[in-house]
Design an enzyme around this catalytic site. Structure first.
Site, PDB file in Angstrom:
ATOM      1  N   GLU A 144       1.976   3.778   2.982  1.00  0.00           N
ATOM      2  CA  GLU A 144       2.590   3.249   4.202  1.00  0.00           C
ATOM      3  C   GLU A 144       4.111   3.307   4.086  1.00  0.00           C
ATOM      4  OE1 GLU A 144       0.647  -0.533   4.388  1.00  0.00           O
ATOM      5  OE2 GLU A 144      -1.318   0.387   4.653  1.00  0.00           O
ATOM      6  N   HIS A 202       0.861  -1.181   0.000  1.00  0.00           N
ATOM      7  CA  HIS A 202       0.000   0.000   0.000  1.00  0.00           C
ATOM      8  C   HIS A 202       0.897   1.230   0.000  1.00  0.00           C
ATOM      9  CE1 HIS A 202      -3.385  -2.574   1.912  1.00  0.00           C
ATOM     10  NE2 HIS A 202      -3.482  -2.556   0.597  1.00  0.00           N
ATOM     11  N   GLU A 244       1.597  -5.683  10.986  1.00  0.00           N
ATOM     12  CA  GLU A 244       1.221  -4.281  11.044  1.00  0.00           C
ATOM     13  C   GLU A 244       2.249  -3.529  11.875  1.00  0.00           C
ATOM     14  OE1 GLU A 244      -2.740  -3.410  12.088  1.00  0.00           O
ATOM     15  OE2 GLU A 244      -3.622  -4.605  10.480  1.00  0.00           O
TER      16      GLU A 244
END
Length: 363
Positions: free
Chosen positions: A189, A186, A321
């Site tokens: 990020e 993404h 994450e």
């Protein structure tokens, strides 16, 4: 041919009205954009909040689930409408970021930490976020200096950028169990490519501190999975998430696909959108964006982790994450975030390798 034991995808846990950013000509500004945290208690509240997802100027920063908080960025002209609608329905909400542009401005200020590079040959540091050119020049530097490092372009992006991996293999690649790591699927990020390059630095330049990691394993690392989106997020829209493909002759003009909803395993099974303007648009078909990147290394409507488990039969796969502050992490947190991610990987990889070795000896 390698047997892949471990797959890791580094991610963080926005297409909006085109305001201009005076600090970067042509870039969008997020002055006075707010981020709300809401707390849907039941399915009706989830459904109501979800109705905003298809509308312009509402960008969902977290997944929407019953009983869990959801974070949504809202444009200035929509904030009163948004607040009134939630209040009318009695849905709890609060502002957690009052001006998104302030976070972006802080991100532009490089860290005050002085961490020199390895003596020239590249411009890579971990006290600031770097363009793709600096990342790739760092890979070139490592390939030139270290005989167990090679780089490879495994394909071209839609806009013609190389998708480059680094291969870290002592004694040649292919004979040992392998680890795959990718970052930046993404675009917005930024901490993910920064962390991936930190892992590369630790494996290569600090190899003497942990030689077992390269003696026992081959490493394949793709630091920037989505180079077009990453470049666009640096020049035009800081919160761009998707790739930059044109999606054919659609009337909306919306571009790009969520590359982590484009894998050929349970594609279109939920958690993605058929709306070309959605941040999680899954694409017209599986692997429509860049093909099966790992298939180029491994013969072998889901996410990369789903595919790693369900198709490639890689026994250990993680989507990690990283720490986050609304996708905009100040540069002085790059090294702490990268260090904790590195420590996680070496701990888990060593544990997995020891278990696999023990199992092989028993057989």
């Amino acid at each position: 041919m390698n047997t892949f034991l471990f797959w890791s995808c580094l991610i963080l846990a926005l297409e909006v009205t085109a305001y201009k950013n005076p600090d970067l000509p042509g870039a969008k500004s997020y002055n006075d954009f707010k981020v709300y945290r809401s707390y849907p208690k039941n399915n009706d509240e989830v459904d109501f909040i979800q109705s905003f997802e298809s509308q312009e100027n509402y960008d969902f920063w977290t997944d929407l689930k019953k009983g869990e908080p959801v974070e949504i960025m809202v444009s200035p002209e929509n904030e009163r409408i948004f607040e009134n609608k939630l209040s009318t329905r009695g849905i709890k909400h609060e502002v957690i970021i009052s001006d998104v542009q302030q976070l972006i401005n802080l991100e532009k200020v490089g860290s005050r930490l002085l961490i020199p590079n390895s003596g020239g040959g590249h411009n890579m540091t971990w006290t600031d976020y770097h363009p793709l050119e600096n990342i790739y020049s760092y890979l070139d530097y490592l390939q030139t200096k270290y005989d167990f490092v090679t780089t490879q372009s495994i394909g071209k992006s839609y806009e013609g950028r190389d998708m480059r991996i680094v291969r870290i293999c002592r004694g040649g690649c292919g004979a040992k169990p392998a680890v795959w790591i990718d970052g930046g699927i993404h675009a917005r990020e930024w901490i993910a490519p920064a962390t991936a390059t930190w892992i590369i630095k630790e494996l290569v330049e600090n190899d003497y501190k942990h030689p077992d990691l390269t003696e026992n394993l081959d490493w394949y690392i793709l630091p920037c999975f989505n180079p077009d989106g990453y470049a666009f997020s640096r020049t035009t829209d800081r919160f761009w998430r998707k790739t930059r493909s044109d999606n054919g002759n659609n009337k909306t003009g919306c571009k790009g696909v969520d590359a982590n909803r484009n894998w050929d395993f349970h594609w279109n099974d939920g958690g993605s959108s058929s709306n070309m303007c959605s941040q999680n648009y899954r694409g017209p078909k599986p692997f429509s964006e860049i093909g099966c990147v790992p298939c180029l290394m491994y013969p072998a409507s889901g996410t990369s982790m789903d595919w790693a488990y369900g198709v490639a039969n890689i026994p250990y796969a993680f989507a990690m994450e990283l720490r986050r502050k609304g996708f905009v992490l100040p540069p002085d947190e790059i090294i702490p975030a990268a260090t904790e991610t590195w420590n996680f990987h070496i701990t888990v990889v060593r544990h997995i390798y020891s278990k696999v070795t023990q199992y092989s000896l028993i057989l």
